[in-house]
Design an enzyme around this catalytic site. Structure first.
Site, PDB file in Angstrom:
ATOM      1  N   TYR A  34      91.820  44.091  27.937  1.00  0.00           N
ATOM      2  CA  TYR A  34      90.545  43.608  28.477  1.00  0.00           C
ATOM      3  C   TYR A  34      90.635  43.377  29.981  1.00  0.00           C
ATOM      4  CZ  TYR A  34      86.341  40.715  28.980  1.00  0.00           C
ATOM      5  OH  TYR A  34      85.121  40.203  29.370  1.00  0.00           O
ATOM      6  N   ASN A  70      84.119  28.859  17.710  1.00  0.00           N
ATOM      7  CA  ASN A  70      85.198  28.360  16.854  1.00  0.00           C
ATOM      8  C   ASN A  70      85.008  26.886  16.527  1.00  0.00           C
ATOM      9  OD1 ASN A  70      86.684  30.655  16.485  1.00  0.00           O
ATOM     10  ND2 ASN A  70      88.465  29.992  17.643  1.00  0.00           N
ATOM     11  N   GLY A 113      98.036  24.662  22.019  1.00  0.00           N
ATOM     12  CA  GLY A 113      98.818  23.841  22.936  1.00  0.00           C
ATOM     13  C   GLY A 113      98.465  22.381  22.738  1.00  0.00           C
ATOM     14  N   THR A 162      92.136  24.106  30.792  1.00  0.00           N
ATOM     15  CA  THR A 162      90.727  23.877  31.120  1.00  0.00           C
ATOM     16  C   THR A 162      89.908  25.158  31.051  1.00  0.00           C
ATOM     17  OG1 THR A 162      90.977  24.226  33.514  1.00  0.00           O
ATOM     18  CG2 THR A 162      91.371  21.987  32.668  1.00  0.00           C
TER      19      THR A 162
END
Length: 326
Positions: free
Chosen positions: A153, A198, A213, A218
Site C-alpha cells: 500500500y 473495529n 501494543g 496515536t
C-alpha cells in the site's frame, strides 16, 4: 460545501467511487450539480454504498478494472481514489493494490491528459511511514519500509504520487495530490481492520476491544464530511504539490477505545495484543498548508463524529448478525 458557479456543470470521473470515501465524494459532486461517472471493480467497493444514486440521471456506475486501459468519453475532472485502503484489504489483495497504484494510476492520468481534465490523486499519510517527524508536514519524505507487509500500500501510493508529478511536469496535466489521514464515518466496512469500525463492532457486540501494543500509539481521526470538503477545496485550488487533509486532533488508540465504549454505552473491556509489523507509533497531520491555501480545517471533533456514525454501525452490526443467523 463549495458552491458551484452558476451554469457550470462538469462531467467528473471518480475511480473507486463505490468505496467508503468515493461514494461520499460522488454524493458531494452530485450535490454541486455535476454529472458523475463512478468506476469501481467492486474488489473492496460495494454496490450498497451507491444504491441510493441508482435513480439519479446524472450518475452512471460502471463496473470495471481500471488496471485495463479505458476511455469513458470526455470528462472535465478525474478523481482517482481506486485502491484497497484498509490493512485487511491491501494485505489480502497486495498485488491488486500495487497494480492499481501503478497501471491504474497511469491509465487514469492518460485519460486526464487526453481530455485536458484536471486530475486528483487520493494519496495517504502512509507515505510518511512510521514518521520520525511529528506532526507530519508535506515536506517530510517519510520513514517507510519498502519491503514490509504494509509496503504494497505504502509504495503503491508513493509511486502514484511520483507518476502524478511526472504527468504534471512532462505532460502538463493539471494535477492535485491529497494525503489522507485516518478518516471514518458511515459506509465503512465492519471487518476492514481499521480502528473505528473495529472498535464500534466490538463495543456494539459487547466483545472486548482489541488494542495493539499498550495503546499509546496515536492516530488523528477525520470525519468523512470534513475530508470530502477538503477534497473539493483542493480540486478547486491551483496547488500541484501534496496537501495534508486530516484532523490534527491527536488521540492514543487507548483513548479512542474508551471513547467508543462511552458513546456506545457498552460494557466491553480492553484486550491487548502485540503490535503488528511496521505499525506507526504516531500519526498526526500538520494542516498549516490546507488552512492557508484552502481556508480548510475540520469542524467535527471525534466525539461528535462517532455519535454521527453510531446509527450506521448499529445497523451494520445488526445486519451482520441477521446474516450469520440464516
Amino acid at each position: 460545501m463549495t458552491v458551484l458557479a452558476a451554469g457550470k456543470s462538469d462531467r467528473i470521473l471518480v475511480t473507486g467511487g463505490a468505496g467508503f470515501l468515493g461514494s461520499h465524494l460522488c454524493d458531494a459532486l452530485l450535490g454541486e450539480g455535476h454529472s458523475v461517472v463512478c468506476v469501481d471493480n467492486l474488489l473492496t467497493g460495494r454496490r450498497q454504498n451507491i444504491v441510493h444514486l441508482s435513480s439519479e440521471s446524472r450518475f452512471q456506475f460502471l463496473e470495471f478494472d481500471i488496471c485495463q486501459p479505458f476511455d469513458f468519453g470526455r470528462v472535465d475532472k478525474v478523481y482517482h481514489l481506486a485502491c484497497p485502503a484498509s490493512p485487511v484489504d491491501y494485505m489480502t489483495h497486495g498485488i491488486a493494490t500495487l497494480r492499481v497504484g501503478s497501471a491504474g494510476t497511469f491509465n487514469a492520468l492518460e485519460l486526464a491528459r487526453k481530455y485536458s481534465a484536471r486530475f486528483f490523486l487520493a494519496s495517504t499519510s502512509e507515505c510518511y511511514g512510521d514518521p520520525q517527524e511529528h506532526p507530519q508536514k508535506e515536506t517530510y519524505w517519510g520513514n517507510v519500509n519498502p519491503i514490509g507487509p504494509r509496503s504494497v500500500y505504502d509504495e503503491a501510493k508513493r509511486f502514484s504520487e511520483a507518476a502524478t508529478m511526472a504527468a504534471h511536469r512532462y505532460w502538463k496535466v493539471d494535477t492535485r495530490i491529497v494525503r489522507i489521514f485516518n478518516t471514518y464515518g458511515p459506509r465503512m466496512q465492519l471487518n476492514d481492520g481499521r480502528v473505528v469500525p473495529n472498535f464500534m463492532k466490538q463495543a456494539l457486540r459487547g466483545d472486548p476491544l482489541t488494542v495493539y501494543g499498550d495503546g499509546s500509539q496515536t492516530r488523528s481521526f477525520c470525519y468523512v464530511a470534513d475530508e470530502v470538503e477538503g477534497f473539493l477545496r483542493l480540486m478547486a485550488s491551483s496547488e500541484h504539490l501534496p496537501v495534508n487533509i486530516g484532523n490534527p486532533g491527536e488521540f492514543t488508540i487507548l483513548e479512542c477505545a474508551k471513547k467508543v465504549i462511552e458513546i456506545t454505552g457498552s460494557r466491553s473491556g480492553i484486550h491487548y495484543e502485540p503490535l503488528p509489523p511496521d505499525d506507526p507509533k504516531q500519526r498526526c497531520p500538520d494542516i498549516t498548508k490546507a488552512k492557508q491555501l484552502l481556508a480548510w480545517e475540520p469542524k467535527v471533533d471525534l466525539e461528535t463524529g462517532l455519535k454521527l456514525s453510531l446509527e450506521y454501525f448499529k445497523q451494520a452490526v445488526a445486519a451482520e448478525h441477521r446474516q450469520a443467523a440464516v
